[in-house]
Design an enzyme around this catalytic site. Structure first.
Site, PDB file in Angstrom:
ATOM      1  N   VAL A  68      -2.494  -2.125  -1.466  1.00 53.41           N
ATOM      2  CA  VAL A  68      -3.240  -1.734  -0.255  1.00 53.41           C
ATOM      3  C   VAL A  68      -3.442  -0.421   0.208  1.00 53.41           C
ATOM      4  O   VAL A  68      -3.899   0.007   1.299  1.00 53.41           O
ATOM      5  CB  VAL A  68      -4.289  -2.757   0.660  1.00 53.41           C
ATOM      6  CG1 VAL A  68      -3.923  -4.280  -0.487  1.00 53.41           C
ATOM      7  CG2 VAL A  68      -3.333  -3.673   1.196  1.00 53.41           C
TER       8      VAL A  68
ATOM      9  N   LYS B 227       7.123  -4.677  -3.261  1.00 55.89           N
ATOM     10  CA  LYS B 227       7.300  -5.804  -3.968  1.00 55.89           C
ATOM     11  C   LYS B 227       8.236  -5.741  -5.173  1.00 55.89           C
ATOM     12  O   LYS B 227       8.961  -6.344  -5.772  1.00 55.89           O
ATOM     13  CB  LYS B 227       6.159  -6.535  -4.481  1.00 55.89           C
ATOM     14  CG  LYS B 227       4.950  -7.565  -3.508  1.00 55.89           C
ATOM     15  CD  LYS B 227       4.142  -7.756  -3.702  1.00 55.89           C
ATOM     16  CE  LYS B 227       3.308  -9.041  -2.669  1.00 55.89           C
ATOM     17  NZ  LYS B 227       2.406  -7.899  -1.970  1.00 55.89           N
TER      18      LYS B 227
ATOM     19  N   TYR C 219      -2.931  -6.438  -9.280  1.00 60.58           N
ATOM     20  CA  TYR C 219      -4.178  -7.592  -8.281  1.00 60.58           C
ATOM     21  C   TYR C 219      -4.420  -8.832  -9.981  1.00 60.58           C
ATOM     22  O   TYR C 219      -4.273  -9.498 -11.008  1.00 60.58           O
ATOM     23  CB  TYR C 219      -4.500  -7.825  -7.845  1.00 60.58           C
ATOM     24  CG  TYR C 219      -3.699  -7.005  -6.349  1.00 60.58           C
ATOM     25  CD1 TYR C 219      -2.973  -7.932  -5.798  1.00 60.58           C
ATOM     26  CD2 TYR C 219      -3.976  -5.649  -5.989  1.00 60.58           C
ATOM     27  CE1 TYR C 219      -1.963  -7.006  -4.966  1.00 60.58           C
ATOM     28  CE2 TYR C 219      -3.475  -5.083  -5.429  1.00 60.58           C
ATOM     29  CZ  TYR C 219      -2.381  -5.262  -4.515  1.00 60.58           C
ATOM     30  OH  TYR C 219      -1.923  -4.965  -3.899  1.00 60.58           O
TER      31      TYR C 219
ATOM     32  N   TYR D  52       9.137 -10.343   4.841  1.00 56.35           N
ATOM     33  CA  TYR D  52       7.594  -9.910   3.983  1.00 56.35           C
ATOM     34  C   TYR D  52       7.408  -9.142   5.065  1.00 56.35           C
ATOM     35  O   TYR D  52       7.036  -8.098   4.156  1.00 56.35           O
ATOM     36  CB  TYR D  52       7.042 -11.569   3.495  1.00 56.35           C
ATOM     37  CG  TYR D  52       5.951 -10.769   2.834  1.00 56.35           C
ATOM     38  CD1 TYR D  52       5.481 -10.456   1.725  1.00 56.35           C
ATOM     39  CD2 TYR D  52       4.467 -10.742   3.178  1.00 56.35           C
ATOM     40  CE1 TYR D  52       5.265  -9.932   0.131  1.00 56.35           C
ATOM     41  CE2 TYR D  52       3.392 -10.653   2.425  1.00 56.35           C
ATOM     42  CZ  TYR D  52       3.756 -10.175   1.360  1.00 56.35           C
ATOM     43  OH  TYR D  52       2.792  -9.823   0.684  1.00 56.35           O
TER      44      TYR D  52
ATOM     45  N   SER E  40       2.140  -3.297  -0.823  1.00 50.21           N
ATOM     46  CA  SER E  40       2.671  -4.209  -2.058  1.00 50.21           C
ATOM     47  C   SER E  40       3.489  -3.765  -3.485  1.00 50.21           C
ATOM     48  O   SER E  40       4.986  -4.213  -4.099  1.00 50.21           O
ATOM     49  CB  SER E  40       0.940  -5.155  -2.688  1.00 50.21           C
ATOM     50  OG  SER E  40       1.043  -5.747  -2.355  1.00 50.21           O
TER      51      SER E  40
END
Lengths: 304, 304, 304, 304
Positions: free
Chosen positions: A258, A66, A240, A188, A63
């Protein structure tokens, strides 16, 4: 204390630190990682590089990608971007399907999966060769041409992507996905499968600490106004359902993955990346959060 | 630009700025306020006071009081406080009943109503005379002994407090309220009914910009570590469901109230309070947000 | 098989039936009940009374009282009643706070707590002496003047009523509670604390099997149209989040209570009440559901 | 009154009845239907056929097909079926994504989309040629070999199936879909696109009124125990979020579709189908519900 002394202190503390978390297991490829891996790389605007441990070994950035995707999208789009994805923290452990329902397919922010899928969709609409150009963007930020994806992780994630496919289909039903669902999903997952080292991530994140300029070349990658906004989103949405806890304990904008990486920045001061694959129950690196908390405590400085 | 020049510029912009919001109407006393009221007070660590408009007129501080309540509670409790209230953004427009259900009566953070009610409950458990001591705390922060509540607002809010009573009863059913419900509700409403001016709020909030020390006397009100944590909570949770937007546009920790006040701080630099009673759909002062966005844009500095 | 033979068969099966549930423990008074209590009373329109076990011992009727409250309210109000409470199944294990939020304080149906609290509020608005008149209504249905409440249960429930107080306050904030909250709560708890035997409940429920007429006296208590509607609500909403399961397995309209009672009716045929205090995870009598499933299986008749 | 007199009365009432609803518009093919279409077919066990209006014209049965799918699945599976789909009403207007999240991918019942998709998945696992065999099953129930799908509706629905694809992907992430997602989606849409007339639907639904036997041939299609269970599910779950209202007003088990059809049964008495494409806000035929309410009122009989 000097930065290197601080890192040495943190390294000693980490060695004896008990932990209760576990390596990510949702795909086999991530579950194989040695849980003892541990590295930090601190890249200071004024005084250069400090590091220890496995800071040169590449790992799955997941992530953290992102942030790069949002940055690239903000270089291609103006404010219209934020009509398709909001900037509010999600406060929701349920992977956002529920909030998407209530909020008509507009994801809460670009750092939850739903939001990153919309960003991927927007990049596909503008880029002739999305995967290649995304990688080139990271090559430019880091100066490292050898950065690429781990094909095993990429394939493994594809096999476990039904929840992201559900998000895409739901958003498509609201009209907030423009391209083919499989294409968006594929792009993605590609981003998540990129591998970088702590050093490379710290170098790439320097633009967020340095007003949008690459430190080594003084290239303006994104204007300072937009950089500040990305930092603000990292601050409120980067972890998160633990963004508040990270802000509370560490006090820096940052983003976790992660794969066990966390990268954070102190505007005007430094970018720092820590890697330890053991995750706490909310999916953030357990020792990584501890290390960064110690860093801002021992330096005496956070943004607050 | 000098600070006073910047304020003058903002004042001119505000005069011609169109707005679409409305004064809070949920209680008659707030609905009566003149929507044209407008004032700013900027209190800088190095260069003192700058202001314009109605910056000396007292108004209902409402939810801004939640910051004082948290500060007082953190001076009386250690980390146990954060077992009864979390520090995560709520991401939920529904006044938190739903999240309280899922999360067993533990409010998401101290700045939503549920969290502030738990903080009130904790203050009652420790203070012999909660209302008097709360007011004395504000007198100490500001040096103004005449600050008190507006009895009409207090009584008006009591008549419209069923939703807060619902929150209290629900949390009591989970064991997270220890004192009598009416007593907690009464004390909570009392805090919201306090009236202060922009100047007084800026003075009181100086401790958050100044590492916990009152600037005028150098009194350490709360230790710097705890102050940073309060700032972090303001950053992620200070603006109802618009914390991300405020962070994105303004980039400072702050807290708003439905009375139309917003107070924000730049650690190491200044505390600033703006007052304009016209609220946007999310309950934050519409012109207040604009004014603060202009302030960080024109100074070129935010925490990001 | 004759009815008495069927009951005998069921009694034998129940003796050897393993169960996994537990007596209700949320208030001490209910937790004290002997879990071995077991009784059935079947009251047939054409052939009178059949029973076994503890069918004559009174127990806490709890939520079964909601059917009497609705019936009394429907005798006092016309269709306006269903503007304040809906008739849809709730499908929600969370005691309805969430749905009340979404649906602006209108409870899903009169048999969830929120709905029964609205019905209590409506009865208070029409009755000079609600408690007394409610009891008199039950005396009329059963012909038993000695039916009353258990004061220990009444007081015990009052001490654990915060969740119901939360529901009342939330609905009051939406304007759907007209009377004083404590008065409504007190009357609602009073109804739940009534004690009746299987025989008395079967007699009282005969009106739902018999088109609204008391069988022994031919008194028309409520018109047949309204009785059918109550039966329809029992069918879809009578068993918390297990209405579908009861309909699926038993196939009769009915209502359960956490005291371990279930009463069901077959229109035109019979009313039946079973009592066994051991509850399944959804709060319905475990052996009671089994006994009624066997009853409709062995008779070969349900409404379906 | 005789049945034909009752139907004549209802027909007269329907002509003058004002309505406020609209034809389904989510796919162009359905939006084209003439809103004035209106027909009823009543098929009585003892006295045969009664009808009026467009009762012989075929229309899109849409969700009514879910009853046939459940019936076919219950003929192929034993109780294991209800481990993959529950039998509780959904009480949720949000197309069930939320409840699927909370309940780990187990749909609330077989008549919401999520449940019907699981049933389709189960049929695919057992049938060599699902589409063909599904159609043959309907041919057997009705004796009409010419019943088939409308290809324009089938293709139109495929283009608007992202929400169902989201449901499938979410359930697949929980392991509750075994076959390929596109295959399941295709088969599900096929069922919805079947066209039948009121007469054909009434004939097909006779098995639910007649203990599982086809009336004309005495063939036992499904055993009576399973038929009762299907009837119970129709009663509690057959009308989206209006099952309680239908039960309250009409008092019969039934199933509606967005094509404007409603079919209902009175066990031991009759099957009835009404068609009028104007839908109320909850997606059920507005005049259809009125007609069936009048039917049970004028006959004086419902299951309650």
């Amino acid at each position: 204390m000097q930065y290197q002394d601080i890192l040495n202190t943190i390294q000693l503390e980490l060695i004896s630190k008990k932990h209760t978390g576990k390596v990510a297991t949702y795909i086999p490829e991530l579950a194989k990682i040695d849980p003892k891996k541990l590295g930090i790389h601190l890249y200071c605007i004024n005084s250069g590089h400090y590091y220890f441990g496995d800071s040169n070994e590449r790992f799955s950035i997941q992530s953290i990608s992102k942030v790069f995707a949002l940055t690239l999208a903000m270089s291609l789009y103006s404010d219209e971007l934020f009509k398709r994805v909001d900037v509010e923290p999600s406060g929701d452990p349920f992977n956002s399907l529920i909030q998407l329902e209530y909020e008509n397919g507009i994801p809460r922010n670009p750092f939850i999966n739903a939001g990153a899928l919309v960003i991927s969709d927007m990049l596909i609409s503008k880029l002739a060769n999305p995967k290649k150009q995304f990688l080139e963007f990271i090559h430019k930020l880091t100066g490292e041409q050898s950065i690429g994806i781990n094909p095993a992780v990429f394939n493994s994630e594809k096999a476990y992507s039904h929840r992201n496919a559900a998000l895409l289909n739901l958003m498509k039903s609201f009209g907030n996905i423009k391209n083919d669902i499989q294409t968006v999903l594929d792009f993605y997952i590609y981003q998540c499968a990129i591998e970088m080292s702590c050093e490379e991530l710290a170098k790439a994140f320097m633009i967020y600490a340095n007003g949008g300029k690459k430190l080594s070349t003084n290239d303006q990658i994104l204007n300072p106004q937009k950089i500040k906004r990305i930092n603000a989103i990292m601050q409120t949405c980067g972890f998160y359902d633990e963004a508040g806890e990270f802000s509370f304990r560490v006090g820096l904008p940052g983003k976790s993955g992660v794969g066990g990486g966390i990268t954070a920045i102190h505007p005007g001061q430094y970018a720092v990346t820590v890697w330890s694959p053991i995750l706490n129950p909310k999916g953030n690196s357990e020792l990584g959060m501890f290390a960064l908390e110690r860093l801002t405590t021992l330096t005496g400085y956070s943004i607050f």
